[in-house]
Motif scaffolding. Sequence first.
Motif, PDB file in Angstrom:
ATOM      1  N   THR A 182      50.319  43.639  84.615  1.00 47.47           N
ATOM      2  CA  THR A 182      49.252  43.442  85.733  1.00 47.47           C
ATOM      3  C   THR A 182      49.646  43.267  87.142  1.00 47.47           C
ATOM      4  N   VAL A 183      48.915  44.053  88.087  1.00 50.15           N
ATOM      5  CA  VAL A 183      49.535  43.993  89.355  1.00 50.15           C
ATOM      6  C   VAL A 183      48.426  43.372  90.202  1.00 50.15           C
ATOM      7  N   GLN A 184      48.749  42.259  90.984  1.00 49.07           N
ATOM      8  CA  GLN A 184      47.747  41.754  91.741  1.00 49.07           C
ATOM      9  C   GLN A 184      48.088  42.178  93.301  1.00 49.07           C
ATOM     10  N   TYR A 185      47.097  42.539  94.065  1.00 50.69           N
ATOM     11  CA  TYR A 185      47.477  43.291  95.430  1.00 50.69           C
ATOM     12  C   TYR A 185      46.500  42.492  96.320  1.00 50.69           C
ATOM     13  N   GLY A 186      47.054  42.746  97.576  1.00 47.91           N
ATOM     14  CA  GLY A 186      46.202  42.097  98.799  1.00 47.91           C
ATOM     15  C   GLY A 186      45.229  43.267  99.438  1.00 47.91           C
ATOM     16  N   GLY A 187      44.954  42.926 100.621  1.00 44.67           N
ATOM     17  CA  GLY A 187      43.892  43.725 101.023  1.00 44.67           C
ATOM     18  C   GLY A 187      44.598  44.957 101.806  1.00 44.67           C
ATOM     19  N   THR A 188      46.046  44.944 102.062  1.00 47.67           N
ATOM     20  CA  THR A 188      46.898  45.905 102.543  1.00 47.67           C
ATOM     21  C   THR A 188      47.987  46.002 101.997  1.00 47.67           C
ATOM     22  N   GLY A 189      48.788  47.170 101.882  1.00 47.68           N
ATOM     23  CA  GLY A 189      50.227  47.269 101.362  1.00 47.68           C
ATOM     24  C   GLY A 189      50.654  48.392 100.410  1.00 47.68           C
ATOM     25  N   PRO A 190      51.634  48.535 100.090  1.00 51.05           N
ATOM     26  CA  PRO A 190      51.898  49.497  99.063  1.00 51.05           C
ATOM     27  C   PRO A 190      51.324  49.541  97.801  1.00 51.05           C
ATOM     28  N   LEU A 191      51.040  48.404  97.255  1.00 52.45           N
ATOM     29  CA  LEU A 191      50.388  48.133  95.932  1.00 52.45           C
ATOM     30  C   LEU A 191      48.685  48.349  96.055  1.00 52.45           C
ATOM     31  N   THR A 192      48.184  48.238  97.431  1.00 49.12           N
ATOM     32  CA  THR A 192      46.611  48.244  97.450  1.00 49.12           C
ATOM     33  C   THR A 192      46.116  49.819  97.156  1.00 49.12           C
ATOM     34  N   PRO A 193      45.139  49.871  96.254  1.00 48.81           N
ATOM     35  CA  PRO A 193      44.792  51.090  95.995  1.00 48.81           C
ATOM     36  C   PRO A 193      44.573  52.358  97.188  1.00 48.81           C
ATOM     37  N   LEU A 194      45.110  53.220  97.371  1.00 52.06           N
ATOM     38  CA  LEU A 194      44.687  54.077  98.284  1.00 52.06           C
ATOM     39  C   LEU A 194      45.537  53.911  99.612  1.00 52.06           C
ATOM     40  N   PHE A 195      46.080  52.481  99.887  1.00 51.09           N
ATOM     41  CA  PHE A 195      46.867  52.378 100.803  1.00 51.09           C
ATOM     42  C   PHE A 195      48.206  52.614 100.554  1.00 51.09           C
ATOM     43  N   GLY A 196      48.590  52.728  99.058  1.00 49.07           N
ATOM     44  CA  GLY A 196      50.011  52.864  99.078  1.00 49.07           C
ATOM     45  C   GLY A 196      50.045  54.638  98.818  1.00 49.07           C
ATOM     46  N   GLU A 197      50.904  55.094  98.087  1.00 46.60           N
ATOM     47  CA  GLU A 197      50.568  56.754  97.766  1.00 46.60           C
ATOM     48  C   GLU A 197      49.866  57.227  97.364  1.00 46.60           C
ATOM     49  N   VAL A 198      49.335  58.443  97.876  1.00 44.35           N
ATOM     50  CA  VAL A 198      48.179  59.105  97.288  1.00 44.35           C
ATOM     51  C   VAL A 198      48.663  60.595  97.100  1.00 44.35           C
ATOM     52  N   SER A 199      48.130  61.191  96.249  1.00 42.50           N
ATOM     53  CA  SER A 199      48.363  62.682  95.942  1.00 42.50           C
ATOM     54  C   SER A 199      46.893  63.458  96.244  1.00 42.50           C
ATOM     55  N   MET A 200      47.205  64.460  96.343  1.00 38.18           N
ATOM     56  CA  MET A 200      45.956  65.614  96.937  1.00 38.18           C
ATOM     57  C   MET A 200      45.464  66.489  95.752  1.00 38.18           C
ATOM     58  N   HIS A 201      44.380  66.643  95.159  1.00 42.74           N
ATOM     59  CA  HIS A 201      43.974  67.534  94.129  1.00 42.74           C
ATOM     60  C   HIS A 201      42.928  68.696  94.418  1.00 42.74           C
ATOM     61  N   LEU A 202      42.936  69.549  94.128  1.00 49.61           N
ATOM     62  CA  LEU A 202      42.229  70.719  94.334  1.00 49.61           C
ATOM     63  C   LEU A 202      41.724  71.509  92.809  1.00 49.61           C
ATOM     64  N   PRO A 214      53.150  46.450 105.838  1.00 53.23           N
ATOM     65  CA  PRO A 214      51.854  46.940 105.988  1.00 53.23           C
ATOM     66  C   PRO A 214      51.693  47.673 107.361  1.00 53.23           C
ATOM     67  N   ARG A 215      50.963  48.767 107.192  1.00 52.02           N
ATOM     68  CA  ARG A 215      50.653  49.429 108.540  1.00 52.02           C
ATOM     69  C   ARG A 215      49.078  49.530 108.646  1.00 52.02           C
ATOM     70  N   THR A 216      49.016  49.657 110.014  1.00 46.76           N
ATOM     71  CA  THR A 216      47.463  49.826 110.528  1.00 46.76           C
ATOM     72  C   THR A 216      47.269  51.144 111.033  1.00 46.76           C
ATOM     73  N   ILE A 217      45.797  51.703 111.081  1.00 52.16           N
ATOM     74  CA  ILE A 217      46.140  52.849 111.702  1.00 52.16           C
ATOM     75  C   ILE A 217      45.276  53.302 113.003  1.00 52.16           C
ATOM     76  N   THR A 218      44.071  52.981 112.918  1.00 50.93           N
ATOM     77  CA  THR A 218      43.348  53.542 113.985  1.00 50.93           C
ATOM     78  C   THR A 218      43.945  53.487 115.335  1.00 50.93           C
ATOM     79  N   ALA A 219      44.060  54.617 116.152  1.00 49.98           N
ATOM     80  CA  ALA A 219      44.586  54.610 117.366  1.00 49.98           C
ATOM     81  C   ALA A 219      43.927  53.921 118.525  1.00 49.98           C
ATOM     82  N   THR A 220      42.647  53.558 118.102  1.00 41.80           N
ATOM     83  CA  THR A 220      41.889  52.646 119.258  1.00 41.80           C
ATOM     84  C   THR A 220      42.187  51.258 118.671  1.00 41.80           C
ATOM     85  N   VAL A 221      42.508  50.474 119.624  1.00 39.62           N
ATOM     86  CA  VAL A 221      42.763  49.065 119.397  1.00 39.62           C
ATOM     87  C   VAL A 221      41.635  48.319 120.022  1.00 39.62           C
TER      88      VAL A 221
END
Length: 507
Positions: free
Chosen positions: A72-92, A163-170
């Motif tokens: 079991t993995v418990q995750y916070g609002g951001t970080g490498p374990l947070t769904p989709l904030f960690g690694e993602v793969s692209m699918h076609l 954890p990283r944040t993203i939007t270029a507008t602060v």
Amino acid sequence: MMHILLVASFTLPFAYCKTSGELCKGTGERAPDGNWYCSEVRAITYRNISQAGVYNRTTYVDPGAGICGHETVQYGGTGPLTPLFGEVSMHLRGPMNVSKLAVYQLPSDMHTLQKRKTIPFYNRRRALRKREVGLMGQSPHQAPQQGLLLDKRTHNTSTSCRPRTITATVTVTDCELNVPTTTTVPTRNTTCNSPALPCMSTPRISVPSVRRSRTDCTYKNAAAAATVLEELVATATSHPIEQAGRAAMRHVVREAAADWSRVAYYRSVAPAEATGLSFLANLGDPLQSGTFDYAFGNSLSYVSSNGGKVTSESMPFEGTLGTSEREIAVFSDKACDQDCPYWRPNATSHFGWSGSSKAFFIEFQMDHYQNLGNDQGLISDAPAWWFLNAAIPRILQYGNDRNNVPCSCWSTGCGEFDAFELLGNGEERAKSTLHRQGNLEGGDSNYFKRPVGRMLKFAVIWHYPSITARVLDDDFDFSASLSSDQMQQLVSYDADSWVHSLFAIGS
């Protein structure tokens, strides 16, 4: 696909979201019954996907017993374990013609990935060997050995889990600050898309108040936001704030002004180009690449340029997936090493793209073609572009163990985002959905129009704490870098817009 038949039972991590007959959460047309129904839009923002939750991470795969183990993995609002904030793969999934693909990240997020070992395409490897022969005067018999040495270079594989944040507008003080003595400023980005929405923020530190009064909740350019933050940092010199806090604020300033760099690029038209990408499929063959067993079927492997056959080396994609029987998984060109989360033994495994600041751009066409063989339980003429927590395909994208327990973390909510998916045979309306079973999830009922007989440029942008999927202008350039202002324009939400829908995942 024949390899799926070898698995007794399997799950399909595709979206099954709301239909056009259900109520929309954003824009739409009001029907006589007074309800709002779906309409075609140009952008959908999934607002505030940052919440704590839990899922089951795979810890081992035993092909002999046909059993998978989990923790079991418990995750916070951001970080490498947070769904989709960690690694993602692209699918076609076909039928689809892909003209261009591009992946963008902020420099701070791309740095770790650049340290990883690159797996070159076969033709690039030959070019490297040829170049070494020319530069060093080696004989043809010596050149392959030199090429292998180049492939085996080692790099520093240290990684940062900060954890990283993203939007270029602060958006620190766009919402008016009017506090008697002190106010709080986020160490990361405060995101607020329009005056009608409350500001959402990540962890805070207290600094003296700087009174600002503006009429909206978003600075329109990074320079203005950076100026405000610099002033806040300057006023903090007489306040008992720790040095680490000031350093964090300065980091936000640097992130705000940073350009987004193109870390991976593909184009199918001449001159064809593919850098920073690997194209894989669930076709594993232990004699070539990947693996196969009778408990779990085929793993990921390198795949031929049309996505139809397993290959022993990484090959460029030709851009066409003829029917819905063809799927390709796109990862970075960095092979998994000791820092990569657990993957299925002997599978072909690559790093995905991590961080809460990442963007994926595509130019594609989705004409109508029926499956050529029997459907094998799959839908026909239903193309899609979607993203998975990269642990899912590295373990088992489709399938359960012999106790009928899902082997990957998909069923317990480790994350999938369907950006542009046709859900039925011949459908014309592409839907989007955020999947996190057992956690907060949902799908906007508005739709994008399927590009039949034409190319469409489309983007998916992670901008903490939200994701925006949007149609791009025909003349949009997938250039080597995009400014923070360009990104902000792509994700900005106008509450009065009839073509930009807002779907709130969290409050």
